[in-house]
Motif scaffolding. Structure first.
Motif, PDB file in Angstrom:
ATOM      1  N   PRO A  84       0.832  -1.210   0.000  1.00 19.30           N
ATOM      2  CA  PRO A  84       0.000   0.000   0.000  1.00 19.30           C
ATOM      3  C   PRO A  84       0.867   1.261   0.000  1.00 19.30           C
ATOM      4  CG  PRO A  84      -0.839  -1.603   1.571  1.00 19.30           C
ATOM      5  CD  PRO A  84       0.484  -2.126   1.082  1.00 19.30           C
ATOM      6  N   PRO A  85       0.443   2.298  -0.739  1.00 19.56           N
ATOM      7  CA  PRO A  85       1.247   3.516  -0.847  1.00 19.56           C
ATOM      8  C   PRO A  85       1.706   4.091   0.491  1.00 19.56           C
ATOM      9  CG  PRO A  85      -0.533   3.600  -2.425  1.00 19.56           C
ATOM     10  CD  PRO A  85      -0.766   2.375  -1.573  1.00 19.56           C
ATOM     11  N   ASP A  86       0.852   3.987   1.517  1.00 20.42           N
ATOM     12  CA  ASP A  86       1.235   4.549   2.820  1.00 20.42           C
ATOM     13  C   ASP A  86       2.262   3.690   3.562  1.00 20.42           C
ATOM     14  OD1 ASP A  86      -0.716   2.560   3.224  1.00 20.42           O
ATOM     15  OD2 ASP A  86      -1.455   3.507   5.054  1.00 20.42           O
ATOM     16  N   GLU A  87       2.565   2.503   3.060  1.00 25.67           N
ATOM     17  CA  GLU A  87       3.576   1.639   3.678  1.00 25.67           C
ATOM     18  C   GLU A  87       4.880   1.587   2.868  1.00 25.67           C
ATOM     19  OE1 GLU A  87       2.193  -2.284   4.855  1.00 25.67           O
ATOM     20  OE2 GLU A  87       0.145  -1.520   5.017  1.00 25.67           O
ATOM     21  N   LEU A  88       4.865   2.113   1.659  1.00 31.11           N
ATOM     22  CA  LEU A  88       6.038   2.026   0.779  1.00 31.11           C
ATOM     23  C   LEU A  88       7.299   2.620   1.394  1.00 31.11           C
ATOM     24  CD1 LEU A  88       4.757   2.739  -2.833  1.00 31.11           C
ATOM     25  CD2 LEU A  88       6.119   0.800  -2.087  1.00 31.11           C
ATOM     26  N   GLU A  89       7.179   3.782   1.991  1.00 30.47           N
ATOM     27  CA  GLU A  89       8.362   4.448   2.527  1.00 30.47           C
ATOM     28  C   GLU A  89       9.042   3.615   3.608  1.00 30.47           C
ATOM     29  OE1 GLU A  89       9.895   8.892   3.733  1.00 30.47           O
ATOM     30  OE2 GLU A  89       7.741   8.506   3.687  1.00 30.47           O
ATOM     31  N   SER A 118      14.982   1.855  -6.399  1.00 29.97           N
ATOM     32  CA  SER A 118      14.106   1.765  -7.573  1.00 29.97           C
ATOM     33  C   SER A 118      13.009   0.739  -7.342  1.00 29.97           C
ATOM     34  CB  SER A 118      14.903   1.363  -8.813  1.00 29.97           C
ATOM     35  OG  SER A 118      15.904   2.313  -9.095  1.00 29.97           O
ATOM     36  N   ILE A 119      11.824   1.075  -7.837  1.00 27.25           N
ATOM     37  CA  ILE A 119      10.685   0.159  -7.771  1.00 27.25           C
ATOM     38  C   ILE A 119      10.245  -0.128  -9.196  1.00 27.25           C
ATOM     39  CG2 ILE A 119       8.285  -0.104  -7.056  1.00 27.25           C
ATOM     40  CD1 ILE A 119       9.017   1.643  -4.598  1.00 27.25           C
ATOM     41  N   VAL A 120      10.195  -1.418  -9.536  1.00 29.67           N
ATOM     42  CA  VAL A 120       9.741  -1.860 -10.854  1.00 29.67           C
ATOM     43  C   VAL A 120       8.353  -2.463 -10.673  1.00 29.67           C
ATOM     44  CG1 VAL A 120      10.177  -3.356 -12.833  1.00 29.67           C
ATOM     45  CG2 VAL A 120      12.108  -2.323 -11.596  1.00 29.67           C
ATOM     46  N   ASP A 121       7.347  -1.779 -11.165  1.00 28.60           N
ATOM     47  CA  ASP A 121       5.953  -2.195 -11.060  1.00 28.60           C
ATOM     48  C   ASP A 121       5.573  -2.912 -12.350  1.00 28.60           C
ATOM     49  OD1 ASP A 121       3.218  -2.450 -10.691  1.00 28.60           O
ATOM     50  OD2 ASP A 121       2.877  -0.331 -10.265  1.00 28.60           O
ATOM     51  N   ASP A 143      -5.964  -1.424 -11.568  1.00 29.25           N
ATOM     52  CA  ASP A 143      -6.597  -0.267 -12.203  1.00 29.25           C
ATOM     53  C   ASP A 143      -5.665   0.935 -12.160  1.00 29.25           C
ATOM     54  OD1 ASP A 143      -7.214   1.508  -9.885  1.00 29.25           O
ATOM     55  OD2 ASP A 143      -8.545  -0.123  -9.296  1.00 29.25           O
ATOM     56  N   ALA A 144      -5.913   1.846 -13.064  1.00 31.76           N
ATOM     57  CA  ALA A 144      -5.042   3.004 -13.264  1.00 31.76           C
ATOM     58  C   ALA A 144      -4.905   3.849 -11.998  1.00 31.76           C
ATOM     59  CB  ALA A 144      -5.567   3.841 -14.427  1.00 31.76           C
ATOM     60  N   ALA A 145      -5.977   3.975 -11.220  1.00 32.70           N
ATOM     61  CA  ALA A 145      -5.925   4.796 -10.004  1.00 32.70           C
ATOM     62  C   ALA A 145      -4.923   4.223  -8.998  1.00 32.70           C
ATOM     63  CB  ALA A 145      -7.316   4.903  -9.379  1.00 32.70           C
ATOM     64  N   GLU A 146      -4.892   2.893  -8.863  1.00 30.75           N
ATOM     65  CA  GLU A 146      -3.939   2.267  -7.932  1.00 30.75           C
ATOM     66  C   GLU A 146      -2.503   2.467  -8.401  1.00 30.75           C
ATOM     67  OE1 GLU A 146      -4.981  -1.817  -7.342  1.00 30.75           O
ATOM     68  OE2 GLU A 146      -6.779  -1.322  -6.198  1.00 30.75           O
ATOM     69  N   LEU A 147      -2.279   2.323  -9.693  1.00 32.07           N
ATOM     70  CA  LEU A 147      -0.930   2.543 -10.218  1.00 32.07           C
ATOM     71  C   LEU A 147      -0.502   3.994 -10.027  1.00 32.07           C
ATOM     72  CD1 LEU A 147      -1.769  -0.214 -11.664  1.00 32.07           C
ATOM     73  CD2 LEU A 147      -0.124   0.467 -13.374  1.00 32.07           C
TER      74      LEU A 147
END
Length: 193
Positions: free
Chosen positions: A48-53, A63-66, A81-85
């Motif tokens: 989740p974006p709030d846990e990435l850091e 680097s993050i390869v999605d 979906d595009a919003a999550e990316l």
């Protein structure tokens, strides 16, 4: 006889609890995060974006390869979906010194996917790298195997069978697209011979 059956039932129950608990932990808490090569390459499912850091700082990821992209045609297993990316990309852009690369891939990479992946992985400034897909058990493991073949000189079948505890009957088994892709994979070094 009843005592033996009861003991067997208890053992099976404990095993189900252990494996079920590990599955829940891996999928929902740890996001299938795994070290491929300490200090260099990691793989995971969606964090989740709030846990990435937290992960970036802990593992000093640069680097993050999605590997996700909307429209995989597999909305049940990979509801991307595009919003999550966009949310992930925006979260990464807020973390100083971290690169975000989207290499949206189907379950088996195209030549274009591999060209971009090599470009990312060929650059020492991009390391340590986190490779991830939706669940962290398909594409992320396949690209991690490609990394091991290309950059660590692993045998292609050793890399293929290292994707799972039990490769037989998995998507990395021979006769399955991912398994056949890795089994038939020719490294860039070997293609020059």
């Amino acid at each position: 006889m009843k005592k033996k059956l009861r003991i067997i039932a208890i053992i099976l129950f404990v095993l189900v609890l252990l494996f079920g608990g590990k599955y829940i932990y891996d999928m929902n808490i740890n996001h299938n995060f795994e070290t491929i090569t300490e200090g260099k390459v990691y793989k995971s499912g969606v964090i989740p974006p709030d846990e990435l850091e937290t992960y970036v700082k802990k593992y000093q990821i640069k680097s993050i390869v999605d590997l996700r992209f909307p429209g995989t045609g597999d909305d049940v297993n990979n509801p991307e979906d595009a919003a999550e990316l966009a949310a992930e990309k925006n979260a990464v852009l807020k973390i100083s010194g971290v690169n975000y690369f989207n290499d949206g891939s189907d379950q088996v990479p195209t030549k274009e996917n591999l060209v971009l992946f090599y470009k990312i992985m060929d650059n020492p400034a991009n390391y340590p790298v986190l490779i991830h897909c939706y669940h962290g058990v398909g594409r992320a493991e396949l690209y991690s195997a490609v990394y091991r073949i290309e950059y660590e000189n692993w045998d292609k079948d050793k890399a293929r069978t290292s994707t799972r505890f039990l490769t037989k009957w998995s998507s990395f088994d021979l006769g399955k697209p991912k398994g056949d892709f890795l089994h038939n994979y020719v490294s860039r070094k070997d293609s020059l011979k």
